[in-house]
Write a protein that holds these residues in place. Structure first.
Motif, PDB file in Angstrom:
ATOM      1  N   THR A 132       2.837   1.697  -3.426  1.00 24.90           N
ATOM      2  CA  THR A 132       1.955   2.015  -4.550  1.00 24.90           C
ATOM      3  C   THR A 132       1.353   3.403  -4.393  1.00 24.90           C
ATOM      4  OG1 THR A 132       1.442  -0.350  -4.761  1.00 24.90           O
ATOM      5  CG2 THR A 132      -0.034   1.200  -5.866  1.00 24.90           C
ATOM      6  N   ARG A 133       0.966   3.750  -3.177  1.00 22.46           N
ATOM      7  CA  ARG A 133       0.412   5.099  -2.945  1.00 22.46           C
ATOM      8  C   ARG A 133       1.460   6.169  -3.225  1.00 22.46           C
ATOM      9  NH1 ARG A 133      -0.375   8.345   2.104  1.00 22.46           N
ATOM     10  NH2 ARG A 133      -2.019   9.871   1.627  1.00 22.46           N
ATOM     11  N   TYR A 162       0.833  -1.207   0.000  1.00 22.92           N
ATOM     12  CA  TYR A 162       0.000   0.000   0.000  1.00 22.92           C
ATOM     13  C   TYR A 162       0.867   1.256   0.000  1.00 22.92           C
ATOM     14  CZ  TYR A 162      -3.441   3.490   1.388  1.00 22.92           C
ATOM     15  OH  TYR A 162      -4.232   4.609   1.413  1.00 22.92           O
ATOM     16  N   ALA A 181      -4.563   1.396  -2.772  1.00 22.57           N
ATOM     17  CA  ALA A 181      -3.680   2.560  -2.850  1.00 22.57           C
ATOM     18  C   ALA A 181      -3.963   3.383  -4.096  1.00 22.57           C
ATOM     19  CB  ALA A 181      -2.221   2.107  -2.831  1.00 22.57           C
ATOM     20  N   ASP A 215      -7.256   5.249  -3.504  1.00 22.05           N
ATOM     21  CA  ASP A 215      -7.181   6.310  -2.501  1.00 22.05           C
ATOM     22  C   ASP A 215      -6.504   7.573  -3.020  1.00 22.05           C
ATOM     23  OD1 ASP A 215      -8.457   4.638  -0.753  1.00 22.05           O
ATOM     24  OD2 ASP A 215      -6.704   4.222   0.501  1.00 22.05           O
ATOM     25  N   THR A 216      -5.673   7.466  -4.037  1.00 22.60           N
ATOM     26  CA  THR A 216      -4.992   8.657  -4.565  1.00 22.60           C
ATOM     27  C   THR A 216      -5.829   9.399  -5.601  1.00 22.60           C
ATOM     28  OG1 THR A 216      -3.892   7.427  -6.331  1.00 22.60           O
ATOM     29  CG2 THR A 216      -2.730   7.598  -4.223  1.00 22.60           C
TER      30      THR A 216
END
Length: 430
Positions: free
Chosen positions: A92-93, A89, A126, A129-130
């Motif tokens: 990748t984020r 996570y 991730a 979420d971005t």
């Protein structure tokens, strides 16, 4: 980058919801919110066709990597097995947020460390979420323990994460041959059938050299190549392999700095070979453990390398070098990148009806002024500091030079903690 619209010296762009509604000069504003970006260039967001995003907290840990074997041994065999879902996570984020900051609105995450379903879930979460337009290309790890859930887990991933999120796309990721990690990861009938049963595309990494050339010819004979398949790197391939790729409409993703710096087969990005076959490729970042993170670097590297080769080939012959130009590399970084991973109808150009993935790039900043040629300014002059705003599907993700919804201090703490945990678990002293 829409050939029907061309380059407008002055114009307006209307966003309605998540789409581009109109592009032209002096559009009626109606009741729309008007953002004055005089002195800027509007461009489509860049498309990164291949990045191993989970590695981001290991950035530049081996900047002078000597060859592919050293990367595979140190990262895929040495560090990857230490990754927990939370590390997937975090990496990748970080990669996705950095992509947005540098104007990449679409990123294909070639996620080849899916040790468990939880690892895959963390990587997809991730991306979501971005707010990036994310493509999760799923592959099991090369080495080490894993749950054996891939590729069967692709169905669950699609139903759980992808189906309800218009910003996310699922692809199957594979290798070209069994030379690196054995036959289970080599693309062939089984993996092709899995992807086609799910109706998803395929991205194939480590496509280079004689073995890959033979594999390509075999895939073509078996009907396993087509526009739904994207081949990555493509260095050192035979003319027959390139012809098979062109005949089947397969996509190509070049990794200019990876090919040259790590030395993959010929070490020369295969731009001339692609163009000779009638293929216009996309561009990609690849591995941040040794390479730059942004598309500006890829465009400039490819522009310089190809023009150097062209001039060298013509030197002393009296012939004119067959050079590409800045419009070509911007095309590769946007529209062709989108096409190569199956999103050409969605993004890659400022075309009415497409998703509103838009960059606002200051052209009168210190490093760009005065604005003389907009494409030259984007390709040769700009970097992340000039990107004032980034829209993805009409939503603002970067504004006034700052990526939104990010706590830099908390992110930095998460990234450092993840890096330190992975290195310690892998037996590194520091």
């Amino acid at each position: 980058m829409d050939p029907e619209l061309g380059v407008l010296p002055r114009g307006d762009l209307l966003i309605d919801g998540d789409r581009i509604a109109a592009v032209g000069a002096d559009l009626p504003a109606g009741d729309a919110l008007v953002i004055d970006v005089t002195g800027a260039v509007l461009a489509p967001g860049f498309v990164d066709t291949h990045r191993h995003a989970w590695e981001a907290q290991l950035r530049r840990i081996m900047p002078d990597v000597n060859d592919l074997g050293e990367y595979v041994t140190s990262t895929l065999a040495g560090l990857a097995p230490a990754y927990q879902p939370q590390d997937m996570y975090v990496g990748t984020r970080l990669a996705a947020l950095t992509a947005i900051d540098s104007g990449i609105t679409t990123m294909l995450d070639f996620s080849h460390n899916s040790r468990t379903a939880a690892h895959s879930d963390a990587a997809v979460r991730a991306l979501a979420d971005t707010g990036i337009r994310g493509v999760h290309a799923s592959m099991r790890p090369h080495f080490g323990d894993w749950d054996g859930q891939w590729p069967a887990d692709l169905t669950r991933l699609h139903d759980t994460h992808i189906a309800g999120n218009p910003l996310l796309t699922l692809r199957l990721a594979a290798l070209a041959t069994d030379e690196v990690a054995g036959p289970d990861l080599a693309y062939g009938e089984h993996l092709a059938r899995t992807a086609r049963d799910l109706g998803i595309g395929v991205s194939i990494d480590a496509v280079f050299g004689p073995a890959s050339s033979q594999a390509i010819l075999g895939w073509a004979r078996q009907g396993l190549l087509g526009p739904d398949v994207c081949l990555i790197h493509c260095t050192g391939l035979t003319p027959q392999a390139w012809q098979a790729m062109a005949d089947t409409g397969a996509g190509v993703a070049l990794a200019p700095t990876s090919d040259a710096q790590i030395g993959l087969e010929s070490a020369i990005p295969a731009i001339d070979e692609a163009l000779a076959a009638g293929i216009r490729p996309g561009l990609s970042i690849d591995v941040e453990v040794a390479l730059a993170s942004d598309m500006f670097t890829q465009m400039r590297a490819l522009h310089a390398i190809q023009r150097m080769r062209a001039a060298h080939a013509a030197y002393g012959t009296g012939e004119q070098p067959a050079r590409i130009g800045v419009a070509d590399v911007l095309d590769f970084a946007t529209l062709q990148g989108a096409r190569s991973i199956g999103l050409g109808d969605v993004t890659g150009s400022l075309t009415p009806g497409k998703q509103a993935d838009v960059l606002v790039v200051h052209a009168e900043d210190l490093n760009n002024m005065p604005l003389n040629d907009p494409i030259g300014t984007l390709v040769l002059g700009s970097d992340a500091r000039n990107i004032d705003a980034v829209f993805i599907a009409g939503r603002v993700r970067k504004w006034a030079g700052t990526v939104l919804d990010v706590d830099p201090a908390a992110l930095r703490e998460d990234v450092r903690a993840s890096r330190d945990r992975v290195l310690h678990a892998a037996g590194h002293r520091s």
